[in-house]
Design an enzyme around this catalytic site. Structure first.
Site, mmCIF file in Angstrom:
data_model
loop_
_atom_site.group_PDB
_atom_site.id
_atom_site.type_symbol
_atom_site.label_atom_id
_atom_site.label_comp_id
_atom_site.label_asym_id
_atom_site.label_seq_id
_atom_site.Cartn_x
_atom_site.Cartn_y
_atom_site.Cartn_z
ATOM 1 N N ASP A 9 -2.437 -1.301 0.030
ATOM 2 C CA ASP A 9 -1.757 -1.291 1.332
ATOM 3 C C ASP A 9 -2.162 -2.547 2.101
ATOM 4 O O ASP A 9 -3.328 -2.701 2.488
ATOM 5 C CB ASP A 9 -2.151 -0.031 2.098
ATOM 6 C CG ASP A 9 -1.380 0.135 3.397
ATOM 7 O OD1 ASP A 9 -0.556 -0.748 3.730
ATOM 8 O OD2 ASP A 9 -1.610 1.140 4.088
ATOM 9 N N ASP A 105 5.161 -3.188 2.076
ATOM 10 C CA ASP A 105 3.751 -3.591 2.144
ATOM 11 C C ASP A 105 2.796 -2.673 1.381
ATOM 12 O O ASP A 105 1.580 -2.809 1.492
ATOM 13 C CB ASP A 105 3.301 -3.687 3.598
ATOM 14 C CG ASP A 105 3.462 -2.379 4.356
ATOM 15 O OD1 ASP A 105 4.152 -1.475 3.842
ATOM 16 O OD2 ASP A 105 2.918 -2.257 5.476
ATOM 17 N N GLU A 106 3.319 -1.739 0.599
ATOM 18 C CA GLU A 106 2.467 -0.825 -0.151
ATOM 19 C C GLU A 106 2.969 -0.709 -1.589
ATOM 20 O O GLU A 106 4.181 -0.773 -1.830
ATOM 21 C CB GLU A 106 2.458 0.573 0.473
ATOM 22 C CG GLU A 106 2.041 0.629 1.929
ATOM 23 C CD GLU A 106 2.109 2.034 2.488
ATOM 24 O OE1 GLU A 106 1.736 2.982 1.763
ATOM 25 O OE2 GLU A 106 2.542 2.202 3.640
#
Length: 406
Positions: A9, A105-106
């Site tokens: 993350d 974003d993960e």
């Protein structure tokens, strides 16, 4: 053999990317936000100094500045974020071919079959990935390491920023069960409220319930959450090239000025249904249900949905179903800030759910004409651009709009 899953993350992703070119702002509170002039002025991301003032993602700029008057606002650059995301997932792909992005974003990484190539210690591998992203791209990330996807994500959320957290197969209960139930994947506010009625505050509380109770409260999702709480997540990490089946297609719009008349609302809903129907056709899908969402200027929300008599991907049919829902839930004159339309119960073939009547042949002929019309619109937009043509609701005709989209 236990699986070994990482959840990576990126910390304050949008803000961190923006600060790469603005290093002088690293130690002051900064937030990336939408355009206040278009009434989409919400916080999209914030850096660590802003977090210390209590600035939160998704709150309005006004709320954020009440907490932090010195907050510096930066506009988003979504193309840049996508470029960084692609580069980072390519780096992940050097450790395993099982990389599943979860948003921009993960990502989950299943390193079960490849960790021996990198020393065999999952936590050390996670630390190495963090150091590499920091050195090569100037960004930090938090990594959760566990034996399933849900606990790996809990691990990445457990300690931030720039940290690795291991939730092992043995003794995971000591880490997981004291956490708030809302920390668990898919345990949203509605689920938390329903569970709170039965005294469920932590993941351990949920795990101790008879599984039939959360299932009765929340349906299939309740049973799934109970399984997650007991470490029973078996979902695989899906490779990037393997697309997850589309479960819904929706769109929403925040209007510059509040809508107060039915004609205004219908025009807005027509625009949304046009977008949703076009995406359904592009995916080769039909929907058997429609949902609408209404949000007023005070952010109070209403949502309604209904099943259709047959599946469809036509704008005109989505529009009539959506307006039927809105007419039952909304009173003209009450201001509307945001509208959403979502197509549900998706299938890859047209289906009928109720018996047709004597007029079905004429109806089918009308459907064929609408199908041809809307596919013709698709073809024009594909060739000349999305703004080349739109529907004129007042006359029922398709009107050329030019480049301004009005």
């Amino acid at each position: 053999m236990e699986r070994v899953i990482l959840h990576c993350d990126l910390n304050s992703f949008y803000a961190s990317v923006e600060l790469l070119s603005r290093p002088e702002l690293r130690e002051v509170p900064v937030a990336v936000c939408g355009d206040p002039e278009s009434r989409k002025g919400i916080i999209l991301a914030k850096n660590e100094p802003a977090k210390k003032f209590g600035v939160r993602t998704a709150e309005t700029i006004w709320q954020a500045r009440q907490k932090c008057p010195e907050l510096i606002l930066l506009p988003p650059h979504h193309d840049l974020y996508r470029d960084f995301s692609r580069t980072i997932n390519e780096i992940y792909g050097q450790y395993t071919d099982l990389v599943e992005p979860f948003g921009i974003d993960e990502s989950w990484l299943d390193i079960t079959g490849s960790m021996h190539l990198f020393g065999g210690d999952a936590a050390v591998i996670a630390d190495g990935i963090r150091e590499r992203i920091k050195k090569e791209l100037g960004l930090t990330l938090s990594v959760g390491v566990s034996f399933n996807k849900v606990f790996a994500k809990l691990g990445s959320d457990y300690k931030k920023p720039d940290a690795t957290t291991l939730i092992p197969p043995d003794g995971w209960q000591r880490i997981v069960w004291p956490l708030p139930v809302g920390d668990m994947l898919f345990a949203g506010p509605a689920a938390q409220r329903a569970l709170a009625q039965y005294g469920v505050a932590t993941i351990g509380d949920l795990a101790a319930m008879p599984p039939e109770l959360p299932e009765r409260l929340l349906g299939k999702m309740g049973r799934q959450l109970w399984e997650y709480a007991n470490g029973l997540d078996r979902s695989p990490v899906r490779p990037q090239h393997e697309k997850e089946p589309v479960k819904s297609v929706g769109n929403s719009f925040t209007f510059r000025e509040d809508l107060t008349t039915r004609a205004q609302v219908r025009r807005g809903v027509s625009m949304l249904c046009d977008s949703v129907a076009g995406r359904l056709r592009a995916h080769g899908l039909y929907c058997g249900a429609v949902a609408v969402g209404i949000k007023d200027p005070s952010f109070k929300s209403i949502s309604r949905q209904k099943h259709l008599g047959h599946s469809t991907h036509l704008r005109s049919e989505l529009l009539e179903a959506a307006m039927e829902l809105i007419d039952k839930a909304w009173k003209p004159g009450s201001p509307i800030r945001l509208l959403s339309v979502t197509a549900l119960a998706l299938t890859d073939a047209q289906e009928t759910y109720e018996q047709t009547d004597l007029f079905a042949p004429q109806q089918e002929a009308g459907d064929a004409k609408r199908e041809n019309l809307e596919r013709a619109v698709d073809a024009i937009r594909k060739k000349y651009g999305g703004k080349a043509i739109s529907y004129g609701e007042a006359s029922g005709r398709v009107l050329h709009t030019g480049d301004d989209g009005e």
